[in-house]
Design a protein around this motif. Structure first.
Motif, PDB file in Angstrom:
ATOM      1  N   GLY A   1       0.790  -1.219   0.000  1.00 44.30           N
ATOM      2  CA  GLY A   1       0.000   0.000   0.000  1.00 44.30           C
ATOM      3  C   GLY A   1       0.822   1.268   0.000  1.00 44.30           C
ATOM      4  O   GLY A   1       2.059   1.244  -0.018  1.00 44.30           O
ATOM      5  N   PHE A   2       0.097   2.379   0.038  1.00 45.70           N
ATOM      6  CA  PHE A   2       0.677   3.715  -0.047  1.00 45.70           C
ATOM      7  C   PHE A   2      -0.086   4.643   0.892  1.00 45.70           C
ATOM      8  O   PHE A   2      -1.115   4.284   1.457  1.00 45.70           O
ATOM      9  CB  PHE A   2       0.559   4.279  -1.474  1.00 45.70           C
ATOM     10  CG  PHE A   2       1.241   3.476  -2.539  1.00 45.70           C
ATOM     11  CD1 PHE A   2       2.546   3.739  -2.902  1.00 45.70           C
ATOM     12  CD2 PHE A   2       0.567   2.454  -3.201  1.00 45.70           C
ATOM     13  CE1 PHE A   2       3.173   3.006  -3.899  1.00 45.70           C
ATOM     14  CE2 PHE A   2       1.176   1.710  -4.199  1.00 45.70           C
ATOM     15  CZ  PHE A   2       2.490   1.993  -4.545  1.00 45.70           C
TER      16      PHE A   2
ATOM     17  N   ALA B   1       7.781 -10.966   5.558  1.00 41.99           N
ATOM     18  CA  ALA B   1       7.264  -9.681   6.005  1.00 41.99           C
ATOM     19  C   ALA B   1       5.743  -9.643   5.963  1.00 41.99           C
ATOM     20  O   ALA B   1       5.097 -10.366   5.197  1.00 41.99           O
ATOM     21  CB  ALA B   1       7.835  -8.560   5.141  1.00 41.99           C
ATOM     22  N   ARG B   2       5.171  -8.790   6.808  1.00 38.77           N
ATOM     23  CA  ARG B   2       3.718  -8.630   6.866  1.00 38.77           C
ATOM     24  C   ARG B   2       3.211  -7.501   5.972  1.00 38.77           C
ATOM     25  O   ARG B   2       2.021  -7.459   5.677  1.00 38.77           O
ATOM     26  CB  ARG B   2       3.292  -8.354   8.307  1.00 38.77           C
ATOM     27  CG  ARG B   2       3.668  -9.443   9.298  1.00 38.77           C
ATOM     28  CD  ARG B   2       2.978 -10.761   8.991  1.00 38.77           C
ATOM     29  NE  ARG B   2       3.300 -11.785   9.968  1.00 38.77           N
ATOM     30  CZ  ARG B   2       2.618 -12.000  11.092  1.00 38.77           C
ATOM     31  NH1 ARG B   2       1.564 -11.254  11.380  1.00 38.77           N
ATOM     32  NH2 ARG B   2       2.985 -12.945  11.929  1.00 38.77           N
ATOM     33  N   GLY B   3       4.096  -6.576   5.594  1.00 34.63           N
ATOM     34  CA  GLY B   3       3.614  -5.453   4.802  1.00 34.63           C
ATOM     35  C   GLY B   3       4.732  -4.730   4.085  1.00 34.63           C
ATOM     36  O   GLY B   3       5.902  -4.803   4.473  1.00 34.63           O
TER      37      GLY B   3
ATOM     38  N   GLU C   1      -3.464  -3.020  -0.640  1.00 33.54           N
ATOM     39  CA  GLU C   1      -4.482  -3.416   0.339  1.00 33.54           C
ATOM     40  C   GLU C   1      -4.471  -2.546   1.586  1.00 33.54           C
ATOM     41  O   GLU C   1      -5.417  -2.558   2.364  1.00 33.54           O
ATOM     42  CB  GLU C   1      -4.251  -4.871   0.798  1.00 33.54           C
ATOM     43  CG  GLU C   1      -4.383  -5.909  -0.291  1.00 33.54           C
ATOM     44  CD  GLU C   1      -3.037  -6.430  -0.785  1.00 33.54           C
ATOM     45  OE1 GLU C   1      -3.016  -7.421  -1.515  1.00 33.54           O
ATOM     46  OE2 GLU C   1      -2.005  -5.823  -0.410  1.00 33.54           O
ATOM     47  N   ILE C   2      -3.381  -1.788   1.816  1.00 32.15           N
ATOM     48  CA  ILE C   2      -3.238  -1.002   3.040  1.00 32.15           C
ATOM     49  C   ILE C   2      -3.119   0.472   2.693  1.00 32.15           C
ATOM     50  O   ILE C   2      -2.340   0.852   1.811  1.00 32.15           O
ATOM     51  CB  ILE C   2      -1.988  -1.432   3.838  1.00 32.15           C
ATOM     52  CG1 ILE C   2      -2.034  -2.917   4.180  1.00 32.15           C
ATOM     53  CG2 ILE C   2      -1.867  -0.603   5.119  1.00 32.15           C
ATOM     54  CD1 ILE C   2      -0.794  -3.401   4.894  1.00 32.15           C
ATOM     55  N   ALA C   3      -3.868   1.304   3.384  1.00 29.67           N
ATOM     56  CA  ALA C   3      -3.723   2.753   3.301  1.00 29.67           C
ATOM     57  C   ALA C   3      -2.936   3.226   4.518  1.00 29.67           C
ATOM     58  O   ALA C   3      -3.202   2.801   5.639  1.00 29.67           O
ATOM     59  CB  ALA C   3      -5.084   3.426   3.265  1.00 29.67           C
TER      60      ALA C   3
ATOM     61  N   MET D   1      -3.063   1.594   8.271  1.00 26.31           N
ATOM     62  CA  MET D   1      -1.903   1.735   9.136  1.00 26.31           C
ATOM     63  C   MET D   1      -1.778   3.208   9.513  1.00 26.31           C
ATOM     64  O   MET D   1      -1.691   4.067   8.634  1.00 26.31           O
ATOM     65  CB  MET D   1      -0.623   1.291   8.437  1.00 26.31           C
ATOM     66  CG  MET D   1       0.624   1.360   9.343  1.00 26.31           C
ATOM     67  SD  MET D   1       2.201   1.441   8.447  1.00 26.31           S
ATOM     68  CE  MET D   1       2.300   3.209   8.052  1.00 26.31           C
ATOM     69  N   PHE D   2      -1.788   3.490  10.806  1.00 27.24           N
ATOM     70  CA  PHE D   2      -1.619   4.865  11.282  1.00 27.24           C
ATOM     71  C   PHE D   2      -0.314   4.934  12.062  1.00 27.24           C
ATOM     72  O   PHE D   2      -0.106   4.173  12.998  1.00 27.24           O
ATOM     73  CB  PHE D   2      -2.786   5.278  12.183  1.00 27.24           C
ATOM     74  CG  PHE D   2      -2.825   6.757  12.475  1.00 27.24           C
ATOM     75  CD1 PHE D   2      -3.720   7.578  11.814  1.00 27.24           C
ATOM     76  CD2 PHE D   2      -1.968   7.327  13.405  1.00 27.24           C
ATOM     77  CE1 PHE D   2      -3.761   8.946  12.072  1.00 27.24           C
ATOM     78  CE2 PHE D   2      -2.000   8.688  13.669  1.00 27.24           C
ATOM     79  CZ  PHE D   2      -2.898   9.500  13.004  1.00 27.24           C
ATOM     80  N   MET D   3       0.560   5.846  11.659  1.00 27.86           N
ATOM     81  CA  MET D   3       1.821   6.060  12.365  1.00 27.86           C
ATOM     82  C   MET D   3       1.831   7.462  12.947  1.00 27.86           C
ATOM     83  O   MET D   3       1.756   8.453  12.221  1.00 27.86           O
ATOM     84  CB  MET D   3       3.013   5.882  11.427  1.00 27.86           C
ATOM     85  CG  MET D   3       4.349   6.301  12.028  1.00 27.86           C
ATOM     86  SD  MET D   3       4.827   5.357  13.499  1.00 27.86           S
ATOM     87  CE  MET D   3       5.640   3.949  12.752  1.00 27.86           C
ATOM     88  N   ALA D   4       1.890   7.551  14.284  1.00 24.25           N
ATOM     89  CA  ALA D   4       1.981   8.836  14.970  1.00 24.25           C
ATOM     90  C   ALA D   4       3.455   9.197  15.118  1.00 24.25           C
ATOM     91  O   ALA D   4       4.198   8.516  15.825  1.00 24.25           O
ATOM     92  CB  ALA D   4       1.316   8.747  16.344  1.00 24.25           C
TER      93      ALA D   4
END
Length: 377
Positions: free
Chosen positions: A53-54, A322-324, A78-80, A120-123
């Motif tokens: 994803g991106f 890897a998972r992602g 599949e991942i945002a 996926m949220f990265m703070a």
């Protein structure tokens, strides 16, 4: 070589005013080396263990470009990813995390969910483009992450993210090894305190997603601005024991001249010596399609080198099941369209996209699509 501080995330030129306007426009350990077998008994296509994803970062800060960016990559991922510094100015002015997220993020996440994407949220608690420093908005306010009140604001925001956006994967500290190496000890200690306290808050709030930290891979190898020796990530594992996965920040073009020079154990070596190795997920990175110079750092590249990197990367992911695989940048940035002041080292990350700023495909995109076509394990 001067250390190139890392990469494109939300900065002041994509901060409250612009992002709020854009957000308001939206509607409210199997190894991938395994192969399948067909009915004839012959080997089937290689499987992948990693979702792809991106982020939605657009070439230009317009609603049209945000929508076009997401729509163009959404059929090949599949991942945002939402990877950004916190909205410190609003938080410390008394605006509630819930109000900020409703204004800036709920519509965007609804748009992603409508396309079937996980989140996926990265703070990012420090300056994403200068790991020596506090976040830009905190510096402007003459505030610091070392203040208990600032830490509490971050913790409350992270809990609100978990409750309102429900990310499947939630990052609480970014590039911890690089921050530890580059920033003052007080800033690293504040990062450690905040992330660990936020993890406890998430447990108390009943969050059931995966929480993690990320490490910078070249820093772990000792080659980001240096020549070794290998450092590893043992300190990061000890300082952030809550981490269930290990996020990888991977920009090998700063340390190896060609994709073929990247060691075969580029990712797997980070797990050596760990009695309890964590699942890994590449949460940011890439290889530019053009060379650039900034802050005394020069990188050389071209579209063919970028394509060779994207073609090689799946083997590195396979080596650790890897998972992602997340690339934050899908389309190149149109620097001339972005409001000043821009970070001085931004040109080093401008052409990481798999399409250019006009959405014309680069050679690397075909290799990404070929990897995406592999069935999920």
């Amino acid at each position: 070589m001067q250390r190139p501080d890392l990469p494109i995330k939300r900065r002041d030129w994509l901060a409250n005013g612009s992002s709020a306007a854009l957000a308001a426009a939206f509607p409210a350990s199997l190894s991938a080396l395994l192969t399948g077998c067909g009915s004839s008994g012959s080997p089937g296509p290689a499987l992948r263990s990693w979702r792809m994803g991106f982020s939605g970062l657009p070439p230009r800060l317009t609603v049209q470009d945000v929508l076009r960016t997401v729509d163009t990559w959404s059929t090949r991922g599949e991942i945002a990813a939402i990877h950004e510094e916190l909205p410190w100015s609003d938080l410390l002015a008394g605006m509630t995390p819930q109000a900020i997220l409703q204004r800036d993020k709920v519509g965007l996440v609804d748009y992603y969910r409508g396309k079937g994407h996980q989140l996926m949220f990265m703070a990012d608690l420090t300056d994403g483009l200068s790991r020596t420093d506090e976040a830009p908005q905190l510096r402007a306010l003459n505030r610091s992450l070392s203040e208990p009140a600032v830490q509490l604001a971050a913790r409350n925001y992270i809990v609100a993210v978990a409750q309102m956006l429900k990310p499947e994967v939630l990052g609480l500290a970014t590039e911890t090894n690089l921050i530890r190496a580059a920033a003052p000890p007080t800033l690293y200690n504040a990062l450690k305190q905040t992330a660990n306290a936020a993890s406890a808050d998430l447990s108390a709030a009943g969050y059931t997603g995966t929480r993690f930290i990320s490490v910078q891979v070249e820093t772990a190898w000792g080659v980001l601005g240096g020549s070794g020796p290998f450092v590893g990530i043992a300190q990061d594992r000890a300082d952030f024991p809550f981490s269930e996965w290990l996020g990888l920040s991977s920009y090998p073009y700063f340390s190896w001249p060609t994709p073929e020079d990247i060691p075969a154990d580029y990712y797997s070596r980070l797990q050596q010596g760990n009695t309890n190795p964590l699942p890994v997920m590449v949460v940011e990175g890439g290889w530019p399609s053009q060379g650039a110079s900034a802050n005394g750092v020069t990188v050389s590249s071209n579209p063919a080198l970028q394509a060779r990197y994207i073609a090689r990367h799946p083997a590195l992911l396979d080596s650790v099941a890897a998972r992602g695989w997340i690339q934050l940048v899908f389309a190149d940035l149109d620097l001339a369209s972005l409001p000043p002041p821009l970070p001085a080292n931004l040109p080093l990350f401008t052409t990481l996209g798999l399409v250019d700023a006009q959405y014309n495909a680069k050679p690397a995109l075909a290799h990404w699509d070929a990897a995406f076509a592999r069935p999920m394990a």
